[in-house]
Motif scaffolding. Structure first.
Motif, PDB file in Angstrom:
ATOM      1  N   LEU A  89       0.845  -1.186   0.000  1.00 48.84           N
ATOM      2  CA  LEU A  89       0.000   0.000   0.000  1.00 48.84           C
ATOM      3  C   LEU A  89       0.879   1.234   0.000  1.00 48.84           C
ATOM      4  N   GLN A  90       0.549   2.192  -0.857  1.00 44.38           N
ATOM      5  CA  GLN A  90       1.312   3.432  -0.913  1.00 44.38           C
ATOM      6  C   GLN A  90       0.474   4.560  -0.328  1.00 44.38           C
ATOM      7  N   PHE A  91       1.077   5.283   0.595  1.00 41.35           N
ATOM      8  CA  PHE A  91       0.437   6.435   1.215  1.00 41.35           C
ATOM      9  C   PHE A  91       1.190   7.696   0.815  1.00 41.35           C
ATOM     10  N   VAL A  92       0.449   8.777   0.600  1.00 40.81           N
ATOM     11  CA  VAL A  92       1.016  10.114   0.447  1.00 40.81           C
ATOM     12  C   VAL A  92       0.226  10.992   1.406  1.00 40.81           C
ATOM     13  N   LEU A  93       0.915  11.503   2.420  1.00 41.80           N
ATOM     14  CA  LEU A  93       0.240  12.315   3.429  1.00 41.80           C
ATOM     15  C   LEU A  93       0.438  13.793   3.138  1.00 41.80           C
ATOM     16  N   LYS A 104       2.940  18.229   1.380  1.00 44.60           N
ATOM     17  CA  LYS A 104       3.279  16.863   1.782  1.00 44.60           C
ATOM     18  C   LYS A 104       3.974  16.881   3.145  1.00 44.60           C
ATOM     19  N   ILE A 105       3.657  15.857   3.960  1.00 39.96           N
ATOM     20  CA  ILE A 105       4.141  15.809   5.335  1.00 39.96           C
ATOM     21  C   ILE A 105       5.136  14.668   5.503  1.00 39.96           C
ATOM     22  N   SER A 106       6.343  14.990   5.927  1.00 38.75           N
ATOM     23  CA  SER A 106       7.350  13.960   6.166  1.00 38.75           C
ATOM     24  C   SER A 106       7.407  13.616   7.648  1.00 38.75           C
ATOM     25  N   LYS A 123       8.967  13.434   0.752  1.00 39.94           N
ATOM     26  CA  LYS A 123       7.904  13.712  -0.216  1.00 39.94           C
ATOM     27  C   LYS A 123       6.536  13.310   0.343  1.00 39.94           C
ATOM     28  N   GLY A 124       6.489  12.977   1.634  1.00 44.12           N
ATOM     29  CA  GLY A 124       5.235  12.588   2.270  1.00 44.12           C
ATOM     30  C   GLY A 124       4.786  11.185   1.911  1.00 44.12           C
ATOM     31  N   GLN A 125       5.673  10.384   1.321  1.00 45.10           N
ATOM     32  CA  GLN A 125       5.306   9.053   0.842  1.00 45.10           C
ATOM     33  C   GLN A 125       5.816   7.954   1.764  1.00 45.10           C
ATOM     34  N   ALA A 126       5.030   6.892   1.841  1.00 46.10           N
ATOM     35  CA  ALA A 126       5.436   5.675   2.542  1.00 46.10           C
ATOM     36  C   ALA A 126       4.796   4.491   1.826  1.00 46.10           C
ATOM     37  N   VAL A 127       5.609   3.484   1.523  1.00 44.77           N
ATOM     38  CA  VAL A 127       5.103   2.253   0.916  1.00 44.77           C
ATOM     39  C   VAL A 127       5.192   1.169   1.980  1.00 44.77           C
TER      40      VAL A 127
END
Length: 117
Positions: A14-18, A25-27, A54-58
Motif C-alpha cells: 500500500l502506498q500512502f502520500v500524506l 506533503k508531510i514527512s 515527499k510525504g510518501q510511505a510504501v
C-alpha cells in the motif's frame, strides 16, 4: 493498493502520500497498519513505515503463498495509528475515496480487503 504475483507467491503493498489541508506533503509521519488473513484469522500482523521528505510511505505486507494449505487469497488491512508527532492531527475523512465513494480507512470504511486477483 496493489500486489505483485511471482510464481506461487504474491506481495501486497500500500502506498500512502500524506498531505496537510493546504496540500503540502508531510514527512516524518509514522503509519502502522494491521493485516489479517480473511480465511485464517490466526495469520495476522502489523507493518510500520515513516513517510519520506515527499510525504510518501510504501507499506509492504509479508509474502503470501497462492496455493496449498497455507495459501492466502484475501488480506484485510486497517490503520492502527498514524502519528505525526507535535501538532499533526490525522483526519481519515479527508482520505481518497474508494469505488463506493467512502474515504478509505475512515470511520465508515475502516478496513480494506486486498485480493490476490
Amino acid at each position: 493498493m496493489k500486489s505483485i504475483q511471482k510464481r506461487n507467491k504474491w506481495f501486497p503493498k500500500l502506498q500512502f502520500v500524506l498531505k496537510d489541508t493546504n496540500k503540502a506533503k508531510i514527512s516524518g509521519v509514522t503509519i502502522t497498519l494491521a493485516w489479517i488473513d480473511v480465511d485464517e484469522v490466526t495469520r495476522n500482523g502489523t507493518v510500520t513505515k515513516t513517510t519520506n521528505n515527499k510525504g510518501q510511505a510504501v507499506l509492504k505486507l509479508p509474502k503470501f503463498k497462492t496455493s496449498g494449505s497455507k495459501a492466502v487469497n484475501n488480506v484485510e488491512v486497517s490503520v492502527v495509528e498514524i502519528d505525526g508527532g507535535n501538532g499533526y492531527e490525522y483526519d481519515a475523512e479527508l482520505n481518497e475515496k474508494d469505488s463506493d465513494q467512502c474515504p478509505v480507512f475512515s470511520n465508515n470504511c475502516p478496513v480494506k480487503v486486498i485480493s490476490l486477483d
